[in-house]
Design a protein around this motif. Sequence first.
Motif, PDB file in Angstrom:
ATOM      1  N   ALA A   1     -17.514   2.200 -17.010  1.00  0.00           N
ATOM      2  CA  ALA A   1     -18.508   2.336 -15.974  1.00  0.00           C
ATOM      3  C   ALA A   1     -17.888   3.228 -14.784  1.00  0.00           C
ATOM      4  N   PRO A   2     -18.801   3.934 -14.026  1.00  0.00           N
ATOM      5  CA  PRO A   2     -18.155   5.017 -12.945  1.00  0.00           C
ATOM      6  C   PRO A   2     -17.682   3.858 -12.053  1.00  0.00           C
ATOM      7  N   ALA A   3     -16.541   4.722 -11.423  1.00  0.00           N
ATOM      8  CA  ALA A   3     -15.939   3.785 -10.173  1.00  0.00           C
ATOM      9  C   ALA A   3     -17.045   3.910  -8.946  1.00  0.00           C
ATOM     10  N   PRO A   4     -16.935   2.660  -8.347  1.00  0.00           N
ATOM     11  CA  PRO A   4     -17.741   2.901  -7.101  1.00  0.00           C
ATOM     12  C   PRO A   4     -16.957   3.756  -6.118  1.00  0.00           C
ATOM     13  N   PRO A   5     -18.140   4.547  -5.198  1.00  0.00           N
ATOM     14  CA  PRO A   5     -17.481   5.368  -4.226  1.00  0.00           C
ATOM     15  C   PRO A   5     -16.504   4.516  -3.214  1.00  0.00           C
ATOM     16  N   THR A   6     -15.315   5.217  -3.201  1.00  0.00           N
ATOM     17  CA  THR A   6     -14.099   4.382  -2.270  1.00  0.00           C
ATOM     18  C   THR A   6     -14.298   4.689  -0.808  1.00  0.00           C
ATOM     19  N   VAL A   7     -14.136   3.845   0.192  1.00  0.00           N
ATOM     20  CA  VAL A   7     -14.478   4.009   1.557  1.00  0.00           C
ATOM     21  C   VAL A   7     -13.189   3.592   2.232  1.00  0.00           C
ATOM     22  N   LEU A   8     -13.166   3.915   3.334  1.00  0.00           N
ATOM     23  CA  LEU A   8     -11.753   3.760   4.146  1.00  0.00           C
ATOM     24  C   LEU A   8     -12.201   3.290   5.549  1.00  0.00           C
ATOM     25  N   THR A   9     -11.262   2.482   6.128  1.00  0.00           N
ATOM     26  CA  THR A   9     -11.667   2.175   7.516  1.00  0.00           C
ATOM     27  C   THR A   9     -10.961   3.508   8.151  1.00  0.00           C
ATOM     28  N   VAL A  10     -11.146   3.187   9.691  1.00  0.00           N
ATOM     29  CA  VAL A  10     -10.626   4.451  10.473  1.00  0.00           C
ATOM     30  C   VAL A  10      -9.229   4.692  10.350  1.00  0.00           C
ATOM     31  N   ASP A  11      -8.540   3.426  10.428  1.00  0.00           N
ATOM     32  CA  ASP A  11      -6.894   3.444  10.231  1.00  0.00           C
ATOM     33  C   ASP A  11      -6.445   3.879   9.140  1.00  0.00           C
ATOM     34  N   GLU A  12      -7.172   3.594   7.974  1.00  0.00           N
ATOM     35  CA  GLU A  12      -6.696   4.174   6.689  1.00  0.00           C
ATOM     36  C   GLU A  12      -7.106   5.635   6.666  1.00  0.00           C
ATOM     37  N   ALA A  13      -8.353   6.060   7.153  1.00  0.00           N
ATOM     38  CA  ALA A  13      -8.437   7.609   7.047  1.00  0.00           C
ATOM     39  C   ALA A  13      -7.315   8.329   7.940  1.00  0.00           C
ATOM     40  N   ALA A  14      -7.011   7.654   9.161  1.00  0.00           N
ATOM     41  CA  ALA A  14      -6.093   8.228  10.096  1.00  0.00           C
ATOM     42  C   ALA A  14      -4.499   8.179   9.215  1.00  0.00           C
ATOM     43  N   ASP A  15      -4.146   7.341   8.635  1.00  0.00           N
ATOM     44  CA  ASP A  15      -2.979   7.213   7.864  1.00  0.00           C
ATOM     45  C   ASP A  15      -3.009   8.227   6.752  1.00  0.00           C
ATOM     46  N   ARG A  16      -3.941   8.488   6.134  1.00  0.00           N
ATOM     47  CA  ARG A  16      -4.052   9.343   4.715  1.00  0.00           C
ATOM     48  C   ARG A  16      -3.959  10.623   5.477  1.00  0.00           C
ATOM     49  N   LEU A  17      -4.602  10.900   6.555  1.00  0.00           N
ATOM     50  CA  LEU A  17      -4.522  12.298   7.187  1.00  0.00           C
ATOM     51  C   LEU A  17      -3.581  12.535   8.062  1.00  0.00           C
ATOM     52  N   LYS A  18      -2.815  11.502   8.286  1.00  0.00           N
ATOM     53  CA  LYS A  18      -1.526  11.559   9.177  1.00  0.00           C
ATOM     54  C   LYS A  18      -1.877  12.240  10.568  1.00  0.00           C
ATOM     55  N   VAL A  19      -3.017  11.391  11.294  1.00  0.00           N
ATOM     56  CA  VAL A  19      -3.461  11.911  12.674  1.00  0.00           C
ATOM     57  C   VAL A  19      -3.989  10.436  13.270  1.00  0.00           C
ATOM     58  N   SER A  20      -4.105  10.861  14.450  1.00  0.00           N
ATOM     59  CA  SER A  20      -4.230   9.572  15.297  1.00  0.00           C
ATOM     60  C   SER A  20      -5.863   8.956  14.969  1.00  0.00           C
ATOM     61  N   ARG A  21      -6.215   7.718  15.434  1.00  0.00           N
ATOM     62  CA  ARG A  21      -7.334   7.068  15.214  1.00  0.00           C
ATOM     63  C   ARG A  21      -8.298   7.769  16.368  1.00  0.00           C
ATOM     64  N   SER A  22      -7.811   8.204  17.491  1.00  0.00           N
ATOM     65  CA  SER A  22      -8.633   9.028  18.764  1.00  0.00           C
ATOM     66  C   SER A  22      -9.266  10.330  17.961  1.00  0.00           C
ATOM     67  N   LEU A  23      -8.374  11.017  17.019  1.00  0.00           N
ATOM     68  CA  LEU A  23      -8.718  12.149  16.654  1.00  0.00           C
ATOM     69  C   LEU A  23      -9.795  11.857  15.743  1.00  0.00           C
ATOM     70  N   ILE A  24      -9.799  10.854  14.689  1.00  0.00           N
ATOM     71  CA  ILE A  24     -10.762  10.391  13.821  1.00  0.00           C
ATOM     72  C   ILE A  24     -12.083   9.980  14.503  1.00  0.00           C
ATOM     73  N   TYR A  25     -12.014   9.440  15.569  1.00  0.00           N
ATOM     74  CA  TYR A  25     -13.152   9.081  16.242  1.00  0.00           C
ATOM     75  C   TYR A  25     -13.864  10.321  16.980  1.00  0.00           C
ATOM     76  N   SER A  26     -13.175  11.208  17.464  1.00  0.00           N
ATOM     77  CA  SER A  26     -13.521  12.496  17.842  1.00  0.00           C
ATOM     78  C   SER A  26     -14.363  13.236  16.874  1.00  0.00           C
ATOM     79  N   GLN A  27     -13.764  13.246  15.576  1.00  0.00           N
ATOM     80  CA  GLN A  27     -14.349  13.990  14.455  1.00  0.00           C
ATOM     81  C   GLN A  27     -15.552  13.295  14.119  1.00  0.00           C
ATOM     82  N   LEU A  28     -15.630  11.887  14.312  1.00  0.00           N
ATOM     83  CA  LEU A  28     -16.879  11.099  13.862  1.00  0.00           C
ATOM     84  C   LEU A  28     -17.952  11.558  14.950  1.00  0.00           C
ATOM     85  N   ARG A  29     -17.444  11.746  16.390  1.00  0.00           N
ATOM     86  CA  ARG A  29     -18.703  11.971  17.240  1.00  0.00           C
ATOM     87  C   ARG A  29     -18.992  13.406  17.106  1.00  0.00           C
TER      88      ARG A  29
END
Length: 83
Positions: free
Chosen positions: A27-55
């Motif tokens: 069965a195909p794996a379901p798409p994986t989603v990350l929280t803002v903190d997990e995305a920031a950790d993976r990208l090695k950036v701050s949470r505020s930069l993630i929120y800025s990119q989201l906006r």
Amino acid sequence: MSTTDPAALAATIAAVLAATQSEPAPAPAPPTVLTVDEAADRLKVSRSLIYSQLRSGELRSVRLGRRRLIPAAEVDRIISEAA
């Protein structure tokens, strides 16, 4: 009563078993989603930069209640664009 060759009978049975015992497709794996903190950790950036990119729309996300979930494919896309 007819006699049959035991080797031929065994080969026929083996062929039938091999044809009917195929493994089901995984069965195909379901798409994986990350929280803002997990995305920031993976990208090695701050949470505020993630929120800025989201906006600004540079990063897509899904809102689920009060949570903001970012598809892992979006994070992978940013990584591949930076490389």
